[in-house]
Design a protein around this motif. Structure first.
Motif, short mmCIF file in Angstrom:
data_model
loop_
_atom_site.label_atom_id
_atom_site.label_comp_id
_atom_site.label_asym_id
_atom_site.label_seq_id
_atom_site.Cartn_x
_atom_site.Cartn_y
_atom_site.Cartn_z
N GLU A 1 41.09 50.13 40.71
CA GLU A 1 42.39 49.61 41.61
C GLU A 1 42.08 49.21 42.96
O GLU A 1 43.14 48.87 43.68
N GLU A 2 40.99 48.49 43.22
CA GLU A 2 40.70 47.79 44.40
C GLU A 2 41.24 46.44 44.28
O GLU A 2 41.38 45.78 45.12
N VAL A 3 41.15 45.79 43.14
CA VAL A 3 41.47 44.50 43.00
C VAL A 3 42.67 44.52 41.86
O VAL A 3 42.44 45.02 40.81
N LYS A 4 43.71 43.71 42.05
CA LYS A 4 44.69 43.68 40.89
C LYS A 4 44.35 42.32 40.19
O LYS A 4 44.42 41.13 41.07
N PRO A 5 44.16 42.09 38.85
CA PRO A 5 44.03 40.72 38.32
C PRO A 5 45.26 39.90 38.49
O PRO A 5 46.59 40.37 38.65
N SER A 6 45.20 38.76 38.36
CA SER A 6 46.23 37.79 38.44
C SER A 6 47.09 37.97 37.03
O SER A 6 46.55 38.35 36.02
N ILE A 7 48.02 37.23 37.01
CA ILE A 7 49.05 37.31 35.81
C ILE A 7 48.35 36.52 34.71
O ILE A 7 48.44 36.80 33.67
N GLU A 8 47.73 35.39 35.01
CA GLU A 8 47.03 34.53 34.07
C GLU A 8 45.94 35.26 33.51
O GLU A 8 45.70 35.19 32.40
N MET A 9 45.12 36.08 34.37
CA MET A 9 43.98 36.75 33.82
C MET A 9 44.40 38.00 32.99
O MET A 9 43.77 38.18 31.78
N ALA A 10 45.56 38.44 33.59
CA ALA A 10 46.23 39.65 32.44
C ALA A 10 46.35 39.13 31.37
O ALA A 10 46.62 39.89 30.30
N THR A 11 47.24 37.89 31.28
CA THR A 11 47.77 37.29 30.10
C THR A 11 46.53 36.96 29.20
O THR A 11 46.58 37.32 27.99
N GLN A 12 45.45 36.55 29.69
CA GLN A 12 44.38 36.15 28.91
C GLN A 12 43.56 37.44 28.07
O GLN A 12 43.31 37.40 27.11
N LEU A 13 43.49 38.46 29.13
CA LEU A 13 43.08 39.85 28.52
C LEU A 13 43.90 40.36 27.51
O LEU A 13 43.43 40.74 26.39
N ALA A 14 45.11 40.21 27.66
CA ALA A 14 46.29 40.84 26.56
C ALA A 14 46.06 39.83 25.25
O ALA A 14 45.69 40.34 24.06
N GLN A 15 45.84 38.36 25.28
CA GLN A 15 45.60 37.78 24.28
C GLN A 15 44.20 37.96 23.45
O GLN A 15 44.14 38.17 22.30
N ALA A 16 43.17 38.30 24.43
CA ALA A 16 41.84 38.66 23.90
C ALA A 16 41.93 39.93 23.17
O ALA A 16 41.39 39.84 22.03
N LEU A 17 42.60 40.73 23.64
CA LEU A 17 42.80 42.14 22.91
C LEU A 17 44.01 42.16 21.97
O LEU A 17 44.04 43.25 21.09
#
Length: 90
Positions: free
Chosen positions: A8-24
């Motif tokens: 929790e030192e770095v929070k991913p951007s909404i774009e990165m979180a969206t890409q991660l959710a799509q990948a998963l």
């Protein structure tokens, strides 16, 4: 693997979180822990198709779904109830 995101030192951007959710193949809500409901991709696709229908057609689909689910639930509980009545007492 202990990453800065996991610590929790770095929070991913909404774009990165969206890409991660799509990948998963999960929703953002599921990814961030806001829900424990994992939606089936085929069901979501069908819901999106239903949304594209004319209002009157959507109402027909919903009526059919409601009737089917009502009957299915009754059958499920009837089967469950009859099984519990036939189980031997411990």
């Amino acid at each position: 693997m202990d990453t800065s995101v996991e610590r929790e030192e770095v929070k991913p951007s909404i774009e990165m979180a969206t890409q991660l959710a799509q990948a998963l193949e999960v929703s953002l809500d599921y990814l961030v822990g806001s829900t424990d409901i994992l939606l089936d991709k085929n069901i979501v696709s069908k819901i999106l198709d239903i949304q594209k229908l004319k209002e009157s057609d959507r109402q027909h689909v919903f009526a059919l779904l409601d009737a089917f689910l009502k009957l299915s639930c009754k059958a499920f509980y009837k089967t469950k109830s009859s099984k519990s009545q036939t189980l031997p007492a411990e």
